[in-house]
Design a protein around this motif. Sequence first.
Motif, PDB file in Angstrom:
ATOM      1  N   LYS A  64       1.359   7.153   5.262  1.00  0.00           N
ATOM      2  CA  LYS A  64       0.249   7.072   5.137  1.00  0.00           C
ATOM      3  C   LYS A  64      -0.418   5.976   4.134  1.00  0.00           C
ATOM      4  CE  LYS A  64      -1.464  11.176   4.046  1.00  0.00           C
ATOM      5  NZ  LYS A  64      -1.539  12.514   3.276  1.00  0.00           N
ATOM      6  N   TYR A  65       0.530   5.586   3.842  1.00  0.00           N
ATOM      7  CA  TYR A  65      -0.034   4.369   2.454  1.00  0.00           C
ATOM      8  C   TYR A  65       1.197   3.187   2.522  1.00  0.00           C
ATOM      9  CZ  TYR A  65      -0.616   2.504  -1.810  1.00  0.00           C
ATOM     10  OH  TYR A  65      -0.781   1.060  -3.137  1.00  0.00           O
ATOM     11  N   VAL A  66       0.850   2.208   2.805  1.00  0.00           N
ATOM     12  CA  VAL A  66       1.464   0.454   2.744  1.00  0.00           C
ATOM     13  C   VAL A  66       1.654   0.476   1.146  1.00  0.00           C
ATOM     14  CG1 VAL A  66       1.767  -0.986   3.379  1.00  0.00           C
ATOM     15  CG2 VAL A  66       1.264   0.228   4.868  1.00  0.00           C
ATOM     16  N   PRO A  67       2.625   0.255   0.499  1.00  0.00           N
ATOM     17  CA  PRO A  67       2.638  -0.114  -0.546  1.00  0.00           C
ATOM     18  C   PRO A  67       3.013  -1.436  -1.351  1.00  0.00           C
ATOM     19  CG  PRO A  67       5.234   0.552  -0.465  1.00  0.00           C
ATOM     20  CD  PRO A  67       3.755   0.701   0.938  1.00  0.00           C
ATOM     21  N   SER A  68       2.335  -1.955  -2.478  1.00  0.00           N
ATOM     22  CA  SER A  68       2.323  -3.255  -2.943  1.00  0.00           C
ATOM     23  C   SER A  68       3.382  -4.035  -2.857  1.00  0.00           C
ATOM     24  CB  SER A  68       1.533  -3.270  -3.972  1.00  0.00           C
ATOM     25  OG  SER A  68       2.181  -2.700  -5.126  1.00  0.00           O
ATOM     26  N   VAL A  88       6.086   5.831 -10.293  1.00  0.00           N
ATOM     27  CA  VAL A  88       5.358   5.989  -9.855  1.00  0.00           C
ATOM     28  C   VAL A  88       5.088   7.558  -9.124  1.00  0.00           C
ATOM     29  CG1 VAL A  88       4.983   4.362  -7.775  1.00  0.00           C
ATOM     30  CG2 VAL A  88       5.845   5.883  -7.061  1.00  0.00           C
ATOM     31  N   SER A  89       3.951   8.149  -8.648  1.00  0.00           N
ATOM     32  CA  SER A  89       4.320   9.206  -9.067  1.00  0.00           C
ATOM     33  C   SER A  89       5.213  10.249  -7.322  1.00  0.00           C
ATOM     34  CB  SER A  89       2.876  10.312  -8.948  1.00  0.00           C
ATOM     35  OG  SER A  89       2.255   9.757  -7.514  1.00  0.00           O
ATOM     36  N   ARG A  90       5.188  11.475  -7.584  1.00  0.00           N
ATOM     37  CA  ARG A  90       6.009  11.912  -6.346  1.00  0.00           C
ATOM     38  C   ARG A  90       4.989  11.830  -4.913  1.00  0.00           C
ATOM     39  NH1 ARG A  90       6.816  16.712  -4.072  1.00  0.00           N
ATOM     40  NH2 ARG A  90       5.471  17.460  -5.957  1.00  0.00           N
ATOM     41  N   GLN A  91       3.606  12.319  -4.996  1.00  0.00           N
ATOM     42  CA  GLN A  91       2.720  11.322  -3.814  1.00  0.00           C
ATOM     43  C   GLN A  91       3.265  10.490  -3.477  1.00  0.00           C
ATOM     44  OE1 GLN A  91       2.300  13.310  -7.148  1.00  0.00           O
ATOM     45  NE2 GLN A  91       1.616  15.719  -6.462  1.00  0.00           N
ATOM     46  N   THR A  92       3.080   9.789  -4.272  1.00  0.00           N
ATOM     47  CA  THR A  92       3.114   8.215  -3.390  1.00  0.00           C
ATOM     48  C   THR A  92       4.349   7.983  -2.649  1.00  0.00           C
ATOM     49  OG1 THR A  92       1.924   7.800  -5.734  1.00  0.00           O
ATOM     50  CG2 THR A  92       3.351   6.141  -4.200  1.00  0.00           C
ATOM     51  N   LEU A 148       5.644  -2.786  -5.810  1.00  0.00           N
ATOM     52  CA  LEU A 148       6.152  -1.252  -5.752  1.00  0.00           C
ATOM     53  C   LEU A 148       7.130  -0.995  -4.480  1.00  0.00           C
ATOM     54  CD1 LEU A 148       6.084   1.085  -5.720  1.00  0.00           C
ATOM     55  CD2 LEU A 148       4.776   2.417  -4.822  1.00  0.00           C
ATOM     56  N   LEU A 182       5.947   8.506   4.289  1.00  0.00           N
ATOM     57  CA  LEU A 182       5.190   9.264   5.576  1.00  0.00           C
ATOM     58  C   LEU A 182       3.735   8.322   6.431  1.00  0.00           C
ATOM     59  CD1 LEU A 182       3.838  12.728   4.676  1.00  0.00           C
ATOM     60  CD2 LEU A 182       5.796  12.508   5.742  1.00  0.00           C
ATOM     61  N   ASN A 215       6.356  10.390  -1.368  1.00  0.00           N
ATOM     62  CA  ASN A 215       5.836  11.140   0.273  1.00  0.00           C
ATOM     63  C   ASN A 215       4.646  10.914   0.381  1.00  0.00           C
ATOM     64  OD1 ASN A 215       4.108  13.570   0.820  1.00  0.00           O
ATOM     65  ND2 ASN A 215       5.888  14.419   0.752  1.00  0.00           N
ATOM     66  N   ALA A 216       4.013   9.927   0.491  1.00  0.00           N
ATOM     67  CA  ALA A 216       2.650   9.465   0.958  1.00  0.00           C
ATOM     68  C   ALA A 216       2.842   8.022   2.239  1.00  0.00           C
ATOM     69  CB  ALA A 216       1.399   8.649   0.384  1.00  0.00           C
TER      70      ALA A 216
END
Lengths: 156, 66
Positions: free
Chosen positions: B37-41, B25-29, B44, B35, B31-32
């Motif tokens: 900000k994002y709950v992975p599938s 995945v991307s580094r932004q993912t 992932l 933090l 990071n999110a």
Amino acid sequence: MKKFLLPRWTRYIGLVIIVPMFIYFFIDPDFVGYEPDIFDFNIPVLFYEFPFSEHEGIMNEANLLNELLLSLALLASWLIGFSRVKVEDEYTWLLRLESMVLALFINLLILFVTNFIIFGTLYLWVMMFQLFIFPLLFSLVFALRLQKQKRFSDEK
Amino acid sequence: MKNSIKVERAKNDITQARLAELAQVSRQTINAIELGKYVPSALLALRLARIFKTTVEEIFQLEEGE
């Protein structure tokens, strides 16, 4: 869902072909007056003038500059909005989806406002822009959100 | 949902960029996710657990009320 996306390089083609659209907009903001003869073609026309005025047979001469530019704008907005980003993953998809919803919201807001402040035949201008403003808005919002996320993670 | 990815990264001495590369995945993912900000599938989350040689429950925990 990745199968719906175009290769990354198509974004740059989109950015290049959208330029003539903007140049034309500054030459002729009404999109009706500037019609060079080179773009006159004999084409089959179903409805020539609104609502359904008579015309001579199926084939009619029409200036296709507007149509070509509009097609270019549609093509460009598709190429820009649906090209892959550097790393395509599930978070990118979430950002893409959220950007689409936000673009739709902004688009509806623009429509709502223009509905009250633009009247008469000028409203055709609003309708024309509505044809391609959504994909352009989506591309813009998505690019800004990606950039913001990248800057944020760089800072961290 | 809280997670201990930052802790696991520190334990394994892995940077966000390296973890992103391993998880594809991307580094932004990453990071999110760190933090919150994002709950992975699930996919992932399982991939991350495998990278850290642990379980998903060890990395991701539900917060009260969730």
